[in-house]
Design a protein around this motif. Structure first.
Motif: not given
Length: 77
Positions: A54-77
């Motif tokens: 994958t291209d995850v190694l190239a993820a910026t700090i901002e991309e990581v933060a956005l990804a964390q927000q996106e993934v956290a939306k699915n918590m508790g489902r």
């Protein structure tokens, strides 16, 4: 990697891959409780696969933060 072993295919959304890779890279694997040394090696193999497939190694700090927000939306489902 263990090329002689059977392979499995796993699909993740990029956000999950980014969050998982970020966590794996920031985790002290010596502090993670394991019942068998193979468990630690499996974590390392997973990180290696995420990095090489994958291209995850190239993820910026901002991309990581956005990804964390996106993934956290699915918590508790």
């Amino acid at each position: 990697m263990h090329s002689e072993l059977p392979r499995v295919r796993l699909e993740l959304c990029r956000a999950d891959a980014v969050v998982l890779f970020d966590w794996l890279m920031s985790t002290d694997l010596d502090a993670v409780p394991i019942a068998h040394p193979a468990q630690k090696q499996a974590f390392i193999d997973l990180a290696d696969e995420l990095e090489s497939q994958t291209d995850v190694l190239a993820a910026t700090i901002e991309e990581v933060a956005l990804a964390q927000q996106e993934v956290a939306k699915n918590m508790g489902r």
